[in-house]
Motif scaffolding. Structure first.
Motif, PDB file in Angstrom:
ATOM      1  N   GLN A 301       0.831  -1.211   0.000  1.00  0.00           N
ATOM      2  CA  GLN A 301       0.000   0.000   0.000  1.00  0.00           C
ATOM      3  C   GLN A 301       0.865   1.261   0.000  1.00  0.00           C
ATOM      4  N   LEU A 302       0.337   2.306  -0.643  1.00  0.00           N
ATOM      5  CA  LEU A 302       1.041   3.593  -0.683  1.00  0.00           C
ATOM      6  C   LEU A 302       0.509   4.478   0.444  1.00  0.00           C
ATOM      7  N   LEU A 303       1.415   4.917   1.317  1.00  0.00           N
ATOM      8  CA  LEU A 303       1.010   5.708   2.487  1.00  0.00           C
ATOM      9  C   LEU A 303       1.747   7.040   2.520  1.00  0.00           C
ATOM     10  N   ALA A 304       1.035   8.084   2.906  1.00  0.00           N
ATOM     11  CA  ALA A 304       1.667   9.370   3.192  1.00  0.00           C
ATOM     12  C   ALA A 304       1.553   9.620   4.685  1.00  0.00           C
ATOM     13  N   LEU A 305       2.645  10.125   5.287  1.00  0.00           N
ATOM     14  CA  LEU A 305       2.673  10.361   6.732  1.00  0.00           C
ATOM     15  C   LEU A 305       3.029  11.826   6.999  1.00  0.00           C
ATOM     16  N   PRO A 306       2.104  12.744   6.800  1.00  0.00           N
ATOM     17  CA  PRO A 306       2.427  14.149   7.050  1.00  0.00           C
ATOM     18  C   PRO A 306       2.258  14.519   8.526  1.00  0.00           C
ATOM     19  N   ALA A 307       3.050  15.501   8.964  1.00  0.00           N
ATOM     20  CA  ALA A 307       2.940  15.963  10.352  1.00  0.00           C
ATOM     21  C   ALA A 307       3.232  17.454  10.416  1.00  0.00           C
ATOM     22  N   LEU A 308       2.703  18.080  11.454  1.00  0.00           N
ATOM     23  CA  LEU A 308       3.048  19.482  11.755  1.00  0.00           C
ATOM     24  C   LEU A 308       3.077  19.639  13.267  1.00  0.00           C
ATOM     25  N   GLY A 309       4.055  20.379  13.755  1.00  0.00           N
ATOM     26  CA  GLY A 309       4.140  20.575  15.196  1.00  0.00           C
ATOM     27  C   GLY A 309       4.821  21.874  15.560  1.00  0.00           C
ATOM     28  N   ALA A 310       5.065  22.022  16.858  1.00  0.00           N
ATOM     29  CA  ALA A 310       5.670  23.247  17.382  1.00  0.00           C
ATOM     30  C   ALA A 310       6.972  23.537  16.644  1.00  0.00           C
ATOM     31  N   GLY A 311       7.193  24.817  16.428  1.00  0.00           N
ATOM     32  CA  GLY A 311       8.405  25.246  15.708  1.00  0.00           C
ATOM     33  C   GLY A 311       8.199  26.517  14.887  1.00  0.00           C
ATOM     34  N   LEU A 312       7.271  26.459  13.950  1.00  0.00           N
ATOM     35  CA  LEU A 312       6.604  25.269  13.461  1.00  0.00           C
ATOM     36  C   LEU A 312       7.575  24.356  12.726  1.00  0.00           C
ATOM     37  N   THR A 313       7.324  23.061  12.858  1.00  0.00           N
ATOM     38  CA  THR A 313       8.029  22.066  12.064  1.00  0.00           C
ATOM     39  C   THR A 313       6.977  21.316  11.269  1.00  0.00           C
ATOM     40  N   TRP A 314       7.325  20.818  10.119  1.00  0.00           N
ATOM     41  CA  TRP A 314       6.401  19.970   9.376  1.00  0.00           C
ATOM     42  C   TRP A 314       7.177  19.121   8.384  1.00  0.00           C
ATOM     43  N   GLY A 315       6.494  18.155   7.811  1.00  0.00           N
ATOM     44  CA  GLY A 315       7.168  17.273   6.865  1.00  0.00           C
ATOM     45  C   GLY A 315       6.273  16.137   6.455  1.00  0.00           C
ATOM     46  N   ASN A 316       6.774  15.324   5.548  1.00  0.00           N
ATOM     47  CA  ASN A 316       6.011  14.168   5.090  1.00  0.00           C
ATOM     48  C   ASN A 316       6.965  13.051   4.701  1.00  0.00           C
ATOM     49  N   CYS A 317       6.461  11.841   4.832  1.00  0.00           N
ATOM     50  CA  CYS A 317       7.178  10.676   4.324  1.00  0.00           C
ATOM     51  C   CYS A 317       6.187   9.889   3.476  1.00  0.00           C
ATOM     52  N   LEU A 318       6.546   9.635   2.232  1.00  0.00           N
ATOM     53  CA  LEU A 318       5.712   8.824   1.336  1.00  0.00           C
ATOM     54  C   LEU A 318       6.394   7.471   1.217  1.00  0.00           C
ATOM     55  N   LEU A 319       5.649   6.421   1.518  1.00  0.00           N
ATOM     56  CA  LEU A 319       6.284   5.099   1.479  1.00  0.00           C
ATOM     57  C   LEU A 319       5.317   4.026   1.005  1.00  0.00           C
ATOM     58  N   ARG A 320       5.927   2.964   0.509  1.00  0.00           N
ATOM     59  CA  ARG A 320       5.136   1.783   0.156  1.00  0.00           C
ATOM     60  C   ARG A 320       5.315   0.790   1.294  1.00  0.00           C
ATOM     61  N   TRP A 321       4.202   0.409   1.925  1.00  0.00           N
ATOM     62  CA  TRP A 321       4.229  -0.421   3.130  1.00  0.00           C
ATOM     63  C   TRP A 321       4.721  -1.815   2.815  1.00  0.00           C
TER      64      TRP A 321
END
Ligand code: UT7
Length: 321
Positions: A301-321
């Motif tokens: 499966q194709l998954l995206a793992l985006p996040a945002l937090g204090a900082g602000l910091t943010w980012g994403n990881c796209l992966l095949r499970w």
């Protein structure tokens, strides 16, 4: 041959004690209906007295190692993402290393608040592809109950304690699995939107959490949707190719707004925030673990793992499970 970073084990841990919305309403002026409607949160877990972040992290790490069929000494680096370290020093990660019975390799903490797990995957991918490690434990672990202002109804309803971990392995063979793309960002001009009232150097205390909720909400929706789109574009995928978005679990309304902004069907946005609240760096692996327990996560499966937090910091990881 190029190296692909593949998640080969997943584990999570939530402390036994549950704090329900109704119980919280006995402490501050709130109610279950408001919390559920505005956040989707029904309960959060609270670490027992004396139970520290490294205890939670160790349980999640053990589960991830078991899932991978590996032992602690198969690991080269332990990365712990946390804003709620056991001590100012040494790193929580060395306690995890020791509690696992691991006698080799390296262990250190890093802090990117709620984006910590994505930062960790990004770093692990870089280490593995550089050939400086073969297997890395990436752990997100928090005891936010220790830094929440239990008199502030705007924040204390949101946070909970928990941990999640993955084993990331360098795969040199032909595989379609693994991390396809990851990116991390920060912008310190927004530091005042979410933080604590103190810290080691500034006040010699931990301080308590403060947040400008509406502003953070707005950034979370636009930036998490944006980083997912960037990863899809960079790898030649479209939103329709995504099986799931496992975003940082801060608020169910943020998760549905991100899905809406992306044009993603709501059922493809994983939600576990109802069960554990915002566990900061632990929330993405907790969402993945919940989906796995429900039999929803499948290889390929194709998954995206985006996040945002204090900082602000943010980012994403796209992966095949
Ligand atoms: O993990 C990092 C990322 N963190 C986040 O993404 C959190 C982002 N922000 C949020 O999730 C939301 O902004 C909150 C859940 C924190 C707040 O929701 P909101 O819809 O933005 O509410 P608000 O702060 O604008 O407050 C609306 C009303 C206010 O009353 P008035 O001024 O309209 O009379 C608040 O005083 O709701 C009141 N309120 C509450 N009422 C009952 C605020 N908190 C509560 C509460 N119970 N716990």
């Amino acid at each position: 041959m190029s190296i692909r970073s593949v998640i080969v084990g997943l584990g999570s841990y939530l402390p036994e004690k549950i704090l329900t919305n109704t119980e919280l309403a006995e402490r501050v002026d709130t109610n279950d209906a408001w919390i559920v409607e505005r956040t989707g949160i029904k309960q959060r877990h609270i670490a027992a007295e004396g139970q520290v972040t490294s205890d939670l992290a160790t349980e999640a790490a053990k589960a991830a190692l078991k899932d991978a069929g590996l032992t602690p000494n198969d690991i080269d680096i332990v990365l712990v993402a946390t804003s709620t370290a056991d001590d100012t020093m040494p790193a929580t990660a060395v306690h995890v290393q020791h509690k696992l019975g691991m006698t080799r390799g390296a262990a250190f903490d890093f802090q990117a608040a709620c984006s910590g797990f994505v930062y960790g995957l990004h770093m692990a991918d870089a280490f593995l592809r550089a050939g400086s490690a073969k297997r890395i434990l990436v752990v997100g672990a928090e005891t936010f109950s220790r830094v929440v202002d239990w008199n502030d109804r705007g924040t204390c309803i949101l946070f909970g304690d928990g941990a999640g971990a993955v084993v990331v392995e360098a795969s040199e063979g032909e595989t379609t699995r693994g991390i396809l793309h990851s990116e991390i960002f920060s912008d310190g001009q927004y530091a005042a939107l979410l933080g604590t009232t103190g810290g080691t150097s500034r006040t010699q205390t931990t301080g308590v959490v403060t947040m400008q909720g509406k502003e953070v909400f707005r950034h979370a929706v636009s930036k998490m949707a944006d980083v997912v789109e960037r990863s899809l574009k960079a790898t030649g995928h479209t939103v329709a190719d995504l099986d799931f978005v496992a975003a940082h679990q801060a608020n169910a309304r943020i998760l549905s707004s991100v899905a809406e902004k992306l044009g993603l069907p709501a059922e493809k946005a994983l939600v576990s925030v109802d069960m554990h609240g915002n566990t900061s760096a632990a929330s993405i692996p907790l969402a993945l673990a919940a989906a796995k327990a429900q039999g929803r996560l499948k290889e390929g499966q194709l998954l995206a793992l985006p996040a945002l937090g204090a900082g602000l910091t943010w980012g994403n990881c796209l992966l095949r499970w």
